[in-house]
Design a protein around this motif. Structure first.
Motif, PDB file in Angstrom:
ATOM      1  N   UNK A 229     -12.961 -50.406  10.565  1.00 35.75           N
ATOM      2  CA  UNK A 229     -14.317 -49.905  10.727  1.00 35.75           C
ATOM      3  C   UNK A 229     -15.275 -51.046  11.055  1.00 35.75           C
ATOM      4  N   UNK A 230     -15.047 -52.202  10.448  1.00 36.72           N
ATOM      5  CA  UNK A 230     -15.907 -53.352  10.748  1.00 36.72           C
ATOM      6  C   UNK A 230     -15.787 -53.750  12.213  1.00 36.72           C
ATOM      7  N   UNK A 231     -14.573 -53.663  12.745  1.00 37.19           N
ATOM      8  CA  UNK A 231     -14.357 -54.003  14.152  1.00 37.19           C
ATOM      9  C   UNK A 231     -15.074 -53.025  15.073  1.00 37.19           C
ATOM     10  N   UNK A 232     -14.898 -51.721  14.823  1.00 35.35           N
ATOM     11  CA  UNK A 232     -15.542 -50.728  15.690  1.00 35.35           C
ATOM     12  C   UNK A 232     -17.059 -50.754  15.513  1.00 35.35           C
ATOM     13  N   UNK A 233     -17.523 -51.014  14.297  1.00 35.26           N
ATOM     14  CA  UNK A 233     -18.971 -51.133  14.075  1.00 35.26           C
ATOM     15  C   UNK A 233     -19.531 -52.328  14.849  1.00 35.26           C
ATOM     16  N   UNK A 234     -18.742 -53.396  14.933  1.00 33.69           N
ATOM     17  CA  UNK A 234     -19.195 -54.585  15.655  1.00 33.69           C
ATOM     18  C   UNK A 234     -19.345 -54.280  17.146  1.00 33.69           C
ATOM     19  N   UNK A 235     -18.410 -53.478  17.669  1.00 28.25           N
ATOM     20  CA  UNK A 235     -18.516 -53.088  19.076  1.00 28.25           C
ATOM     21  C   UNK A 235     -19.791 -52.287  19.312  1.00 28.25           C
ATOM     22  N   UNK A 236     -20.051 -51.368  18.403  1.00 19.44           N
ATOM     23  CA  UNK A 236     -21.243 -50.529  18.547  1.00 19.44           C
ATOM     24  C   UNK A 236     -22.509 -51.371  18.441  1.00 19.44           C
ATOM     25  N   UNK A 237     -22.518 -52.274  17.464  1.00 20.84           N
ATOM     26  CA  UNK A 237     -23.709 -53.115  17.274  1.00 20.84           C
ATOM     27  C   UNK A 237     -23.977 -53.996  18.489  1.00 20.84           C
ATOM     28  N   UNK A 238     -22.929 -54.421  19.159  1.00 18.84           N
ATOM     29  CA  UNK A 238     -23.082 -55.286  20.334  1.00 18.84           C
ATOM     30  C   UNK A 238     -23.310 -54.475  21.602  1.00 18.84           C
ATOM     31  N   UNK A 239     -23.305 -53.138  21.456  1.00 18.67           N
ATOM     32  CA  UNK A 239     -23.520 -52.287  22.623  1.00 18.67           C
ATOM     33  C   UNK A 239     -22.338 -52.285  23.565  1.00 18.67           C
ATOM     34  N   UNK A 240     -21.183 -52.563  23.056  1.00 14.86           N
ATOM     35  CA  UNK A 240     -19.985 -52.655  23.905  1.00 14.86           C
ATOM     36  C   UNK A 240     -19.253 -51.313  23.872  1.00 14.86           C
ATOM     37  N   UNK A 241     -18.974 -50.762  25.042  1.00 13.81           N
ATOM     38  CA  UNK A 241     -18.222 -49.525  25.142  1.00 13.81           C
ATOM     39  C   UNK A 241     -16.869 -49.821  25.765  1.00 13.81           C
ATOM     40  N   UNK A 242     -15.799 -49.490  25.066  1.00 14.24           N
ATOM     41  CA  UNK A 242     -14.461 -49.764  25.616  1.00 14.24           C
ATOM     42  C   UNK A 242     -14.270 -49.061  26.951  1.00 14.24           C
TER      43      UNK A 242
END
Length: 534
Positions: A229-242
């Motif tokens: 969850x920390x990893x996916x939250x980090x993606x969201x916080x950075x505005x990164x969309x896979x």
């Protein structure tokens, strides 16, 4: 990938060792090893000997049950034959008495008029030579007929007496045979009962071991889920969309981060979300999973672990989201997991009876990447070992066992509550029963009533001792696999609205009243329902 951060959860060192491959399994009560004989779920030699003894008693009881059934039939048939022979003899008695009475009356009549008939009286009464000849002939015929009738009745009576004597002896032999079998069955049942105390201690030990492993595993699962969850939250916080492919991005901090493909993120999220769900031999979720069922659900794959390996593109540089196919080779492809990092994976483990974070064992047969295009099916390692069949890290016993536990010796921690009292079943059966009970509740305003569910070996022995004609031989009951329930509250009787509703609807949930328990089959049990039996 040196220098590239994949996320805290994917590089975290395992807190505790996960499920081990068969060749590395430790000697733990309830665990399995390749050296176990077919049907032996325990590695400890003392427990293995106990189980062999129990199997011997089980076979003896099974043989005796068949013999007793045949003996009971012989007693019924011989009793019927004796009744028939006795009735025939009594009829012959009556016939002899009747013939004798006729003779007595005839003789009395003659003596009262002319005296006893003889040739001299015929001569005196004859008025002509022809009268004498005719009278002599008539008297001879009458005497001959009377004698033949009485003699025939006596002979038939003697035959009936001999038949009755033979039938009586046969009935006694059948009864003696049944008595001897009952005695031997009682002795075998006592031996089975004597084992239950030792099994009780062993089962308690196994249950404690499984509970301890599950608790440790729960901690590891929770840590891994939090890290993911920390990893996916980090993606969201950075505005990164896979996107469709893996990419590397540089964060404002200057740290590089691997962004996995969108399909991989979804699949790993699904696998991590299944952590802690129960293992069942055939399960595609969402309540319970097998190891290949987990990968089917996460990636939309089809088939067994071996069939998945055959069509997926192999890779030698495993990345998060890839699949690890587990051996050893002599067992074929016996398990599969979703890779988290070079050392760990998520898999549904049969021994721990759940979806867990596990170390990738040294017996890995290869890796594959589901995000790549499928290939035509290719050969994969096939089972060459002629011993036990391994699946998802546990043993599929020839007798139908699962997770390596024998019938009636499944730790309570490996079963799931059904929502009625303290009753428990194998987890897929438990979840299905909950759905069945809820539907029943909608129809009748109350949940299903249950008297019996999972039945331990000890309970099977006790029930068999009380009702040997009805109860299954200990160690063979579907109750002992956690796959059967006995119902009450109206559902226990044929002809009720509750039973009719179950007949019409239980099949949708995988439950049925088996054919042998239905009316006209000689062992009617409308209250007994089984899961997944056909």
């Amino acid at each position: 990938m040196p220098g590239v951060r994949v996320g805290a959860g994917l590089l975290a060192v395992a807190v505790l060792l996960g499920a081990q491959p068969p060749e590395e399994a430790g000697v733990v009560p309830g665990a399995t090893t390749p050296d176990s004989r077919p049907g032996e779920a325990f590695a400890d030699p003392v427990v293995a000997q106990l189980q062999r003894t129990a199997s011997d008693v089980q076979r003896e009881l099974g043989s005796l049950a068949n013999d007793i059934h045949a003996a009971e039939q012989a007693v019924r048939e011989s009793s019927a034959a004796l009744d028939k022979a006795r009735a025939a003899r009594e009829a012959a008695d009556a016939a002899v008495r009747a013939r004798q009475a006729d003779m007595d009356r005839y003789a009395a009549a003659l003596l009262g008029s002319y005296g006893r008939p003889n040739q001299f009286k015929v001569f005196l009464l004859a008025r002509s030579p022809s009268d004498f000849l005719g009278g002599s002939s008539l008297m001879a015929r009458v005497q001959e007929a009377e004698t033949e009738e009485l003699t025939g009745a006596i002979q038939r009576h003697q035959t009936a007496v001999r038949a009755e004597t033979a039938a009586s002896a046969a009935a006694k032999n059948a009864t003696d045979r049944k008595t001897d079998l009952d005695r031997r069955n009682g002795d075998a049942t006592n031996r089975a009962a004597a084992l239950t105390g030792e099994f009780r201690a062993t089962l308690a030990q196994a249950n404690s071991a499984v509970v301890a492993m599950q608790q440790a595993q729960r901690t590891r699962n929770e840590q891994t889920a939090a890290n993911w969850r920390a990893y996916t939250d980090e993606l969201i916080a950075a505005g990164i969309k896979p996107s469709a492919n893996a990419t590397e991005v540089t964060l404002p901090s200057g740290e590089r981060l691997l962004v996995m493909p969108e399909t991989t993120v979804r699949a790993v999220t699904a696998a991590v979300g299944a952590l802690g769900k129960p293992y069942v031999p055939q399960g595609d979720g969402p309540d319970a999973y097998s190891c290949d069922g987990l990968t089917r659900a996460a990636y939309g794959l089809q088939g067994s672990a071996a069939e998945q390996m055959a069509v997926l593109q192999p890779v030698t540089d495993p990345q998060p989201g890839d699949l690890a196919f587990i051996g050893p080779g002599r067992y074929g492809v016996q398990s599969v997991g979703v890779v988290l990092d070079p050392r760990t994976m998520v898999t549904a483990d049969a021994r721990l009876v759940g979806v867990v974070v596990s170390d990738i064992p040294t017996s890995v047969l290869g890796y594959a990447r589901p995000s790549l295009p499928r290939r035509p099916a290719q050969p994969v390692p096939q089972r060459t070992d002629t011993g036990l069949v391994w699946r998802c890290g546990g043993v599929d016993l020839p007798t139908g066992g699962w997770s390596g536990y024998p019938n009636g010796l499944i730790p309570g921690s490996a079963l799931c509550a059904i929502g009625v009292g303290t009753h428990r079943l194998r987890c897929d059966a438990a979840f299905s029963f909950q759905g069945l009970s809820a539907a029943f509740g909608t129809a009748f305003g109350r949940p299903l009533c249950v008297t019996d569910s999972y039945r331990t070996f000890e309970e099977q022995v006790r029930l068999y001792g009380v009702k040997p004609a009805l109860a299954a031989v200990p160690g063979t009951s579907n109750h002992g696999w956690g796959l059967a329930v006995d119902l009450c509250g109206g559902a226990q009787s044929s002809g009720t609205a509750e039973h009719a509703w179950l007949r019409a609807n239980a099949g949708r949930f995988g439950w049925r009243n088996p054919p042998w328990a239905q009316p006209g089959r000689g062992r009617e049990e409308p209250w007994h329902w089984e899961f997944g039996t056909g």
